[in-house]
Design an enzyme around this catalytic site. Structure first.
Site, PDB file in Angstrom:
ATOM      1  N   MET A  95       0.831  -1.206   0.000  1.00 11.72           N
ATOM      2  CA  MET A  95       0.000   0.000   0.000  1.00 11.72           C
ATOM      3  C   MET A  95       0.863   1.252   0.000  1.00 11.72           C
ATOM      4  SD  MET A  95      -3.302   0.941   2.364  1.00 11.72           S
ATOM      5  CE  MET A  95      -2.689   0.078   3.736  1.00 11.72           C
ATOM      6  N   CYS A  96       1.790   1.356   0.944  1.00  9.43           N
ATOM      7  CA  CYS A  96       2.723   2.485   1.085  1.00  9.43           C
ATOM      8  C   CYS A  96       2.126   3.736   1.718  1.00  9.43           C
ATOM      9  CB  CYS A  96       3.354   2.896  -0.238  1.00  9.43           C
ATOM     10  SG  CYS A  96       4.411   1.615  -0.951  1.00  9.43           S
ATOM     11  N   GLY A  97       2.970   4.435   2.457  1.00  9.46           N
ATOM     12  CA  GLY A  97       2.563   5.708   3.040  1.00  9.46           C
ATOM     13  C   GLY A  97       3.633   6.733   2.752  1.00  9.46           C
TER      14      GLY A  97
END
Lengths: 304, 228
Positions: A1-3
């Site tokens: 997903m990554c932030g």
């Protein structure tokens, strides 16, 4: 997903440098549910006593000490004068005085066996590693770094492998200080990569996010302003993306036409902060705050 | 009235305490210091008045059946997802996918809503005092979305059924969406709804519905066709 996260203090000339490293780590730690296999930051606007700050990682092809020694030799043989060299595990943080052509130096370093070039900057550096932001902070002392602005990333690998170099940020080789963090996936990566490679661009990894760094480098090399490059990317890149770019003096964002990946933005007279989720902003700005949510097909830049 | 300080509790503890308080007879709960955390006040299936003093993160007040929740701040994505019955009021703005898969009850947004507001709605009313974003009402099946302000591109894209009312500008219609005339009775009902929620103004709402050309449920299966 990554932030992703970014922060910039607008008036550091009067207030002094800010604890950018510590604040990025705080923001990223609140988003490990979005990804915890790797993390990375760009700390920018650092105060340096040299022309350039170079960050290198030695890959597994040779013992790290040998690669690091070769990298130093390369800098010297290209006409650089090393001011400081901090080698830790397989990492080398080098500051150097250098009056030549940075692309030349960058190429020479890339040609040096075992060298993976994470960044070359006049006032910024990329630090990235596998593991969580807290682990990365402990290994690299990021919380001790001050600057004027920076961007950061937590990774959940979806398209490519998990290793140090596949982590973000990606540097827009060979443009000093231009780095990118990305949440999303690019679906025209392979086609565009072939096209860029045929025009002489270099990709150091198989991570689709690296394409954004190469794309921006290509546009900047053609004389475009950063904001125009970001705008063009909205139509040239296919896939889902919200990405932040950090430059020498500022930062910017681009959001895809689908509004597929989140972004919240807080701006006051003295600071700009951006993140995938508000909870990240609240780790630094603990009171209730006013923030907006940029919409689809949008870019914005700020400079100090 | 029960007061809970979210800063002293994990999210799981907070949600358990909310449910336990209702079991013990509380009809009013106040939650302090939500700090934009995710998953606050989820899965509450008994009536209760809950006030959240501050901004919330993703999936706030999702999977509810019965409560009346008032949030004083902004919300992240998927506020009120899968609401079965009850009411959610947000004083400021919601991120993307507010009211996703909502089945009943009402959600009122005092500010604006992001992309995909009301995605896959299956009933109930989503009322937005401000603007609503890209792909509002995407794949909607039933229910009502009322946008007092402007609505973004691809409004009502791939709707099955359901209605979207827009008081301001429509950037563009989505695939298989079309305009329809609102009747005077409809407008009067909509204005009453606005008044009940303290929204001023009486826009002449435009109505967006499905053209129903994208799906063909009267088409026979291949095997069925050979029998005829």
């Amino acid at each position: 997903m990554c932030g992703i996260a970014g922060i910039m203090y607008k008036d550091s000339r009067s207030t002094g440098l800010a604890p950018i490293g510590a604040e990025l780590i705080k923001m990223l730690e609140t988003m490990v549910h979005r990804g915890h296999d790797s993390a990375g930051v760009t700390v920018a606007g650092e105060s340096l006593d040299s022309d350039l700050l170079i960050r290198i990682w030695a890959d597994e092809s040779a013992p790290a000490e040998e690669t690091i020694a070769r990298a130093k030799e390369t800098v010297i043989s290209e006409g650089g004068a090393i001011v400081s060299a901090d080698a830790r595990d397989s990492y080398l943080r080098l500051t150097a005085n250098y009056e030549g052509d940075v692309p030349r130096l960058a190429e020479a370093l890339l040609q040096t066996p075992g060298v993976v070039l994470h960044s070359i900057g006049e006032a910024s550096e990329v630090i990235k590693d596998v593991g969580t932001p807290a682990v990365m902070d402990e290994r690299h002392g990021i919380s001790r770094l001050s600057g004027t602005h920076g961007v950061g990333h937590v990774r959940m690998a979806t398209e490519s492998k998990v290793d140090i170099s596949h982590a973000h940020p990606f540097w827009a080789y060979p443009f000093t200080d231009v780095t990118v963090v990305h949440n999303g996936q690019l679906t025209n990566y392979h086609g565009m990569k072939r096209e860029f490679e045929s025009r002489g661009h270099v990709f150091q990894t198989e991570n689709d996010s690296e394409l954004i760094a190469v794309y921006l480098a290509d546009k900047l090399a053609g004389g475009a302003e950063l904001v125009s490059a970001l705008e063009a990317s909205l139509d040239d890149l296919d896939g889902t993306f919200t990405y932040l770019v950090s430059t020498r003096d500022g930062m910017g964002y681009a959001k895809d036409r689908w509004s597929a990946k989140p972004l919240v933005l807080m701006e006051t007279g003295s600071v700009v902060a951006l993140a995938s989720e508000e909870i990240a902003l609240r780790s630094v700005f603990t009171e209730e705050l006013d923030r907006t949510e940029p919409q689809e097909h949008e870019v914005m830049t700020w400079s100090a | 009235m029960v007061s809970l300080d979210a800063s002293e509790l994990t999210t799981r503890e907070l949600n358990r305490r909310i449910k336990a308080s209702i079991e013990e007879g509380a009809d009013e709960i106040v939650i302090k210091n939500p700090s934009a955390r995710h998953n606050i006040a989820v899965g509450v299936r008994r009536p209760c008045k809950i006030t959240i003093e501050g901004s919330v993160g993703y999936y706030a007040a999702s999977q509810l059946d019965g409560p009346e929740i008032s949030i004083e701040g902004n919300a992240g994505w998927a506020l009120g997802e899968n609401l079965m019955s009850g009411k959610i009021t947000l004083s400021k703005s919601a991120g993307a996918s507010v009211a996703a898969s909502m089945r009943g009850g009402e959600i009122f947004i005092g500010g604006s809503a992001g992309a995909r507001a009301g995605i896959s709605m299956k009933g109930g009313t989503l009322l937005i005092a401000g603007d609503s974003g890209f792909l509002t009402g995407f794949m909607m099946q039933k229910g009502r979305i009322i946008v007092c302000g402007d609505i973004g591109d691809a409004a009502g894209d791939s709707m099955y059924e359901g209605t979207i009312y827009v008081g301001g500008v429509v950037d563009s219609l989505g695939t298989d969406a079309k305009y329809e005339e609102s009747t005077e009775d409809e407008l009067i009902e909509l204005w009453a709804e606005l008044e009940r929620n303290g929204v001023a103004g009486r826009p002449r709402f435009r109505k967006i519905v499905s053209q129903k050309k994208l799906y063909h449920y009267d088409t026979l299966e291949r095997l069925e066709r050979t029998l005829i």
